[in-house]
Design an enzyme around this catalytic site. Structure first.
Site, PDB file in Angstrom:
ATOM      1  N   GLY A  13       2.186   2.466  10.612  1.00  0.00           N
ATOM      2  CA  GLY A  13       3.106   3.588  10.433  1.00  0.00           C
ATOM      3  C   GLY A  13       3.789   4.035  11.713  1.00  0.00           C
ATOM      4  O   GLY A  13       4.382   5.109  11.774  1.00  0.00           O
ATOM      5  N   GLU A  56      -6.736   4.640   7.675  1.00  0.00           N
ATOM      6  CA  GLU A  56      -6.656   6.081   7.357  1.00  0.00           C
ATOM      7  C   GLU A  56      -7.978   6.568   6.758  1.00  0.00           C
ATOM      8  O   GLU A  56      -8.395   7.699   6.983  1.00  0.00           O
ATOM      9  CB  GLU A  56      -5.466   6.348   6.423  1.00  0.00           C
ATOM     10  CG  GLU A  56      -4.152   6.292   7.198  1.00  0.00           C
ATOM     11  CD  GLU A  56      -2.990   5.682   6.431  1.00  0.00           C
ATOM     12  OE1 GLU A  56      -3.003   5.684   5.192  1.00  0.00           O
ATOM     13  OE2 GLU A  56      -2.057   5.175   7.109  1.00  0.00           O
ATOM     14  N   LYS A  63       0.052   4.269  -0.357  1.00  0.00           N
ATOM     15  CA  LYS A  63      -0.629   5.469   0.156  1.00  0.00           C
ATOM     16  C   LYS A  63      -0.422   6.641  -0.816  1.00  0.00           C
ATOM     17  O   LYS A  63      -0.363   6.425  -2.021  1.00  0.00           O
ATOM     18  CB  LYS A  63      -0.139   5.807   1.559  1.00  0.00           C
ATOM     19  CG  LYS A  63      -0.087   4.584   2.463  1.00  0.00           C
ATOM     20  CD  LYS A  63       0.118   4.915   3.891  1.00  0.00           C
ATOM     21  CE  LYS A  63       0.345   3.641   4.675  1.00  0.00           C
ATOM     22  NZ  LYS A  63       0.099   3.766   6.079  1.00  0.00           N
ATOM     23  N   GLU A 115      -5.453  -4.929  10.666  1.00  0.00           N
ATOM     24  CA  GLU A 115      -4.443  -3.878  10.800  1.00  0.00           C
ATOM     25  C   GLU A 115      -4.726  -3.072  12.066  1.00  0.00           C
ATOM     26  O   GLU A 115      -5.542  -2.136  12.039  1.00  0.00           O
ATOM     27  CB  GLU A 115      -4.495  -2.937   9.599  1.00  0.00           C
ATOM     28  CG  GLU A 115      -4.162  -3.605   8.286  1.00  0.00           C
ATOM     29  CD  GLU A 115      -3.550  -2.613   7.307  1.00  0.00           C
ATOM     30  OE1 GLU A 115      -2.405  -2.845   6.892  1.00  0.00           O
ATOM     31  OE2 GLU A 115      -4.199  -1.608   6.974  1.00  0.00           O
ATOM     32  N   HIS A 117      -9.522   0.988   4.950  1.00  0.00           N
ATOM     33  CA  HIS A 117      -8.202   1.183   5.559  1.00  0.00           C
ATOM     34  C   HIS A 117      -8.328   2.141   6.735  1.00  0.00           C
ATOM     35  O   HIS A 117      -9.169   3.043   6.727  1.00  0.00           O
ATOM     36  CB  HIS A 117      -7.231   1.759   4.515  1.00  0.00           C
ATOM     37  CG  HIS A 117      -5.819   1.805   5.014  1.00  0.00           C
ATOM     38  ND1 HIS A 117      -5.326   2.857   5.765  1.00  0.00           N
ATOM     39  CD2 HIS A 117      -4.799   0.924   4.907  1.00  0.00           C
ATOM     40  CE1 HIS A 117      -4.077   2.609   6.075  1.00  0.00           C
ATOM     41  NE2 HIS A 117      -3.722   1.442   5.565  1.00  0.00           N
ATOM     42  N   SER A 122       3.325  -1.929  10.436  1.00  0.00           N
ATOM     43  CA  SER A 122       4.769  -1.914  10.669  1.00  0.00           C
ATOM     44  C   SER A 122       5.459  -3.242  10.351  1.00  0.00           C
ATOM     45  O   SER A 122       6.345  -3.703  11.071  1.00  0.00           O
ATOM     46  CB  SER A 122       5.078  -1.471  12.109  1.00  0.00           C
ATOM     47  OG  SER A 122       4.657  -0.130  12.295  1.00  0.00           O
ATOM     48  N   ASN A 147       0.868  -1.179   0.000  1.00  0.00           N
ATOM     49  CA  ASN A 147       0.000   0.000   0.000  1.00  0.00           C
ATOM     50  C   ASN A 147       0.906   1.231   0.000  1.00  0.00           C
ATOM     51  O   ASN A 147       1.501   1.556   1.022  1.00  0.00           O
ATOM     52  CB  ASN A 147      -0.893  -0.018   1.254  1.00  0.00           C
ATOM     53  CG  ASN A 147      -1.703   1.261   1.364  1.00  0.00           C
ATOM     54  OD1 ASN A 147      -1.854   2.008   0.392  1.00  0.00           O
ATOM     55  ND2 ASN A 147      -2.228   1.521   2.555  1.00  0.00           N
TER      56      ASN A 147
HETATM   57  C1  PEP Z   1      -0.806   0.205   5.828  1.00  0.00           C
HETATM   58  O1  PEP Z   1      -0.826   1.349   5.379  1.00  0.00           O
HETATM   59  O2  PEP Z   1      -1.710  -0.577   5.519  1.00  0.00           O
HETATM   60  C2  PEP Z   1       0.286  -0.179   6.723  1.00  0.00           C
HETATM   61  C3  PEP Z   1       0.230  -1.365   7.285  1.00  0.00           C
HETATM   62  O3  PEP Z   1       1.298   0.722   6.910  1.00  0.00           O
HETATM   63  P1  PEP Z   1       2.728   0.447   7.602  1.00  0.00           P
HETATM   64  O4  PEP Z   1       3.256  -0.841   7.043  1.00  0.00           O
HETATM   65  O5  PEP Z   1       3.567   1.628   7.223  1.00  0.00           O
HETATM   66  O6  PEP Z   1       2.481   0.339   9.079  1.00  0.00           O
END
Ligand code: PEP
Length: 255
Positions: free
Chosen positions: A175, A100, A13, A169, A98, A215, A11
């Protein structure tokens, strides 16, 4: 039990300009050549570069996802992109719900459900994201939050749901550099699978892939993927670099 082929999704973003999107592909594809048949790989760029990426991945097994889609075929929805339009471009996958989208852009359950229904009706493969916030985990609400987010799935037919992938998630892990431990991920993944078994059907639960995201890096992908109910990874920050994402895939497959 049905085979759940490992699935790795990047992803990106709101990152990467068109040149960077295109340059990623050959470097990454070469890095994962030896394992490309053992898994499925999906890259999710910003919507304006979906066509570029489809073109750049044409002679590879890499697939392409949108990061969201509208909840209707067409109409007065300024700024939205309908699933019909994504299909027309040649996009097969879409990330929905997601964290966000849910927490920064305040998409609620009803909106995410409408997007999911529209995506499935148009034949897209949705990656439906769920996850709790830190305060919800601390106050013992994790399972209740996940259950609330999954509830809308009950309104879809099992035939429609065949297209679905779920991603767990935890919001506090996205992040932040702080991933869930493999035991924490497994606990929630097992809960999701049990919920699917109870509320949809046992064959559906056994055949549906549940990805972990939050992460993920090259040094934790193998422990996470070793968990019985972790079928793949959804990766944000560490997927921006082709070699880093390549390592995540290879270590995740133990190759
Ligand atoms: C994501 O945006 O779905 C995500 C898991 O981000 P990150 O790996 O940066 O934590």
């Amino acid at each position: 039990m049905e085979q759940r082929k490992p699935l790795f999704i990047a992803n990106w973003k709101m990152n990467k300009l068109s040149k960077e999107v295109v340059a990623f592909v050959p470097i990454f594809y070469e890095a994962i050549q030896s394992v490309s048949q053992k898994c499925e790989i999906v890259l999710a760029p910003v919507a304006v570069y979906l066509s570029k990426l489809i073109e750049a991945t044409r002679s590879t097994s890499i697939q392409v996802a949108a990061q969201n889609c509208g909840g209707a075929k067409s109409g007065a929805f300024t700024g939205e992109i309908s699933p019909v339009m994504l299909k027309e471009l040649g996009v097969n996958w879409v990330i929905l719900g997601h964290s966000e989208r849910r927490h920064v852009f305040k998409e609620d359950e009803a909106l995410v459900s409408a997007r999911l229904k529209a995506a499935i009706e148009e034949g897209l493969l949705p990656v439906f994201c769920v996850g709790e916030k830190l305060e919800e985990r601390k106050s013992g609400q994790t399972f209740a939050v996940i259950e609330r987010q999954l509830k809308g799935l009950k309104e879809l037919s099992e035939n429609h749901l065949k297209a679905l992938t779920i991603a767990y998630e935890p919001v506090w892990a996205i992040g932040t550099g702080e991933n869930a431990t493999s035991a924490q991920a497994q606990e929630v993944h097992a809960f999701i699978r049990q919920w699917l078994s109870k509320n949809i059907s046992s064959p559906f639960a056994n055949g549906t892939r549940i990805l972990y995201g939050g992460s993920v890096k090259a040094d934790n992908s193998s422990q996470l993927m070793a968990m019985e109910d972790v079928d793949g990874l959804l990766v944000g920050g560490a997927s921006l670099d082709p070699l880093s994402f390549g390592e995540i895939v290879k270590k995740g497959l133990n190759s």
